[in-house]
Design an enzyme around this catalytic site. Structure first.
Site, short mmCIF file in Angstrom:
data_model
loop_
_atom_site.label_atom_id
_atom_site.label_comp_id
_atom_site.label_asym_id
_atom_site.label_seq_id
_atom_site.Cartn_x
_atom_site.Cartn_y
_atom_site.Cartn_z
N GLN A 48 47.42 40.79 62.32
CA GLN A 48 47.13 39.55 63.05
C GLN A 48 46.64 39.90 64.45
OE1 GLN A 48 50.51 36.89 63.17
NE2 GLN A 48 49.87 36.02 65.11
N GLY A 49 45.38 39.67 64.74
CA GLY A 49 44.79 40.02 66.03
C GLY A 49 44.78 38.85 66.99
N GLU A 80 55.35 31.05 61.93
CA GLU A 80 55.97 32.32 62.31
C GLU A 80 57.31 32.10 62.99
OE1 GLU A 80 54.67 36.33 64.86
OE2 GLU A 80 53.52 34.48 65.02
#
Length: 362
Positions: free
Chosen positions: A119-120, A238
Site C-alpha cells: 500500500q503506497g 484498516e
C-alpha cells in the site's frame, strides 16, 4: 445477543482446529522469519479454505458472514498460529472503487496469495497528513510516469503490485488532485530501501522510491481525482478491530503473562486485563452491527484509538512482567509504541472523532 456458535459455525470451528493442530507449528509467528514466510502462510490458509471467508465468491472468496472471520482470528490466536495476512482494506478499496475489469484482473491473485501487494500511501512529509502527499503521476500517452517517495510500506520488498496514491492534478485542491493506481513493483524506476525497526524486525517495512516508473492509464482505480475517496475507504476498514483481528491475541498474551507470576499482578497487568476485555466486548458489538448491515465511516477512528490503548497497555504489562530479560516480550513492548502512529496517529483519530462524530468545531 447470543454469541454461541450455530451448528454451521461450530462445524467450521472444529474443522479449523483440526487443521491448525497439524499445521500451525510449521510457521513462525514473529520476527523476520514470520515476514519472510507470510506469503506461504497466506497460501496455506487459502488452500485449506480458511482465507477470504467474507469476500465475494466471484473473486475467490466464500461469501460467509463476518462472524467466520472472528472465529478464524480467535482460533489462530488460541493455536499460537500467525495472524491472517491483513489485506481486507485493500480488497475493500479495489472492490468498492475499481471497475470490473480491474477487479477481475487483480482481486483473485490478491485473495489467494499468488500475488503479493503493498500500500503506497504514507510519505516522509505526508504520514498522518495524507492529503499533503507529493508523489506525482504525469500523463504521457497511454500511461502515467510516477516520481516520489513512499515510506512505512509493508511488504514492499516482496510485493508484485502496489495500490498507489499520487497527485495527478497539482492545481486542484489538495484532497481533489489525488488519484489511485495499481502499479507494478518489479520494473525500472522502482527502488527499495528497507527500514530496521526498534524491535529488531528488518523485513516488515520499507521505503520505496519511484523515479520514472510507469503505470498504464487503464490501471487507474476509478476516475482522476478519486484517490482521496479510495483512501478513506481503505483507512476506514484498516482501523476497525474486527478486520485487524487482534482482540483474541491480546487476551491470550495477558493470560500468559499472568501465568508467569507467583504473587499479585503488577498494576500494569491488571490494567491490561481490563483493557483487553473492553476491546473484546467492543469487537463483539461491532460484529453484531455488521451482521445487522450497519456500515461504519468515521467510527473506525474510535476502533483504532481503542486498539492503540489496548496494544500499548499490553506492551507495558509485558515489560512489567518480563523486564528487559525476555527478548520476545521486550520486542512486543517496542512494537506497541508504533500503534499510536500506524494507520493514522492518535491525535488524528481524536480530531476525526471530535469533528465528524461529535460535530465539534475543530
Amino acid at each position: 445477543m447470543d454469541f454461541r456458535d450455530s451448528p454451521q459455525e461450530a462445524e467450521f470451528r472444529a474443522r479449523l482446529r483440526t487443521w491448525l493442530a497439524e499445521t500451525a507449528g510449521k510457521f513462525p509467528t514473529s520476527g523476520d522469519d514470520y515476514w519472510a514466510r507470510q506469503g506461504e502462510w497466506h497460501r496455506a490458509l487459502y488452500a485449506a479454505g480458511f482465507f477470504g471467508l467474507s469476500w465475494p465468491k466471484e473473486f475467490g472468496g466464500h461469501e460467509l458472514p463476518p462472524v467466520y472471520d472472528v472465529i478464524l482470528d480467535e482460533e489462530l490466536a488460541l493455536a499460537g498460529a500467525p495472524p491472517r495476512p491483513s489485506l481486507g482494506y485493500l480488497v475493500q478499496g479495489l472492490g468498492r472503487h475499481g471497475g470490473k475489469q480491474l477487479q477481475r484482473r487483480f482481486l483473485p491473485g490478491m485473495i489467494d496469495g499468488t500475488q503479493r501487494w503493498c500500500q503506497g500511501f504514507s510519505e516522509p512529509e505526508a504520514g498522518s497528513d495524507l492529503a499533503a502527499l507529493r508523489t506525482t503521476a504525469t500523463r504521457d500517452g497511454d500511461h502515467y510516469v510516477v516520481h516520489g517517495h513512499k515510506i512505512w510500506t509493508s511488504y514492499s520488498d516482496v510485493a508484485d503490485w502496489c495500490l498507489l496514491l499520487a497527485r495527478t492534478d497539482p492545481q486542484a485542491p489538495r484532497h481533489k488532485g489525488i488519484s489511485a493506481f495499481v502499479i507494478a513493483m518489479d520494473q525500472p524506476g522502482v527502488r527499495q530501501r528497507p527500514l530496521v525497526m526498534i524491535s529488531g524486525v528488518t523485513r516488515e517495512f520499507g521505503q520505496v522510491l519511484f523515479d520514472g516508473a510507469t503505470v498504464a492509464a487503464d490501471q487507474m482505480v476509478g476516475e482522476p481525482g478519486d484517490g482521496w475517496k479510495l483512501a478513506m475507504t481503505v483507512v476506514g476498514h484498516e482501523r476497525e478491530p474486527s478486520t485487524l483481528g487482534y482482540a483474541a491475541r491480546y487476551g491470550k498474551t495477558v493470560r500468559q503473562l499472568a501465568a508467569r507470576l507467583d504473587g499479585p499482578p503488577p498494576a500494569e497487568l491488571a490494567w491490561a486485563a481490563v483493557q483487553t476485555e473492553m476491546l473484546r466486548l467492543h469487537v463483539r458489538r461491532r460484529l453484531s452491527e455488521q451482521l445487522d448491515g450497519v456500515m461504519h465511516g468515521p467510527d473506525g477512528s474510535l476502533d483504532k484509538l481503542l486498539m492503540t490503548w489496548v496494544d500499548q497497555a499490553v506492551g507495558h504489562a509485558a515489560l512489567a512482567v518480563g523486564g528487559t530479560d525476555d527478548p520476545e516480550l521486550l520486542a512486543g513492548y517496542f512494537y506497541s509504541r508504533a500503534q499510536s502512529v500506524m494507520g493514522g496517529t492518535s491525535q488524528i483519530q481524536k480530531n476525526i472523532i471530535a469533528s465528524r462524530i461529535l460535530g465539534l468545531g475543530v
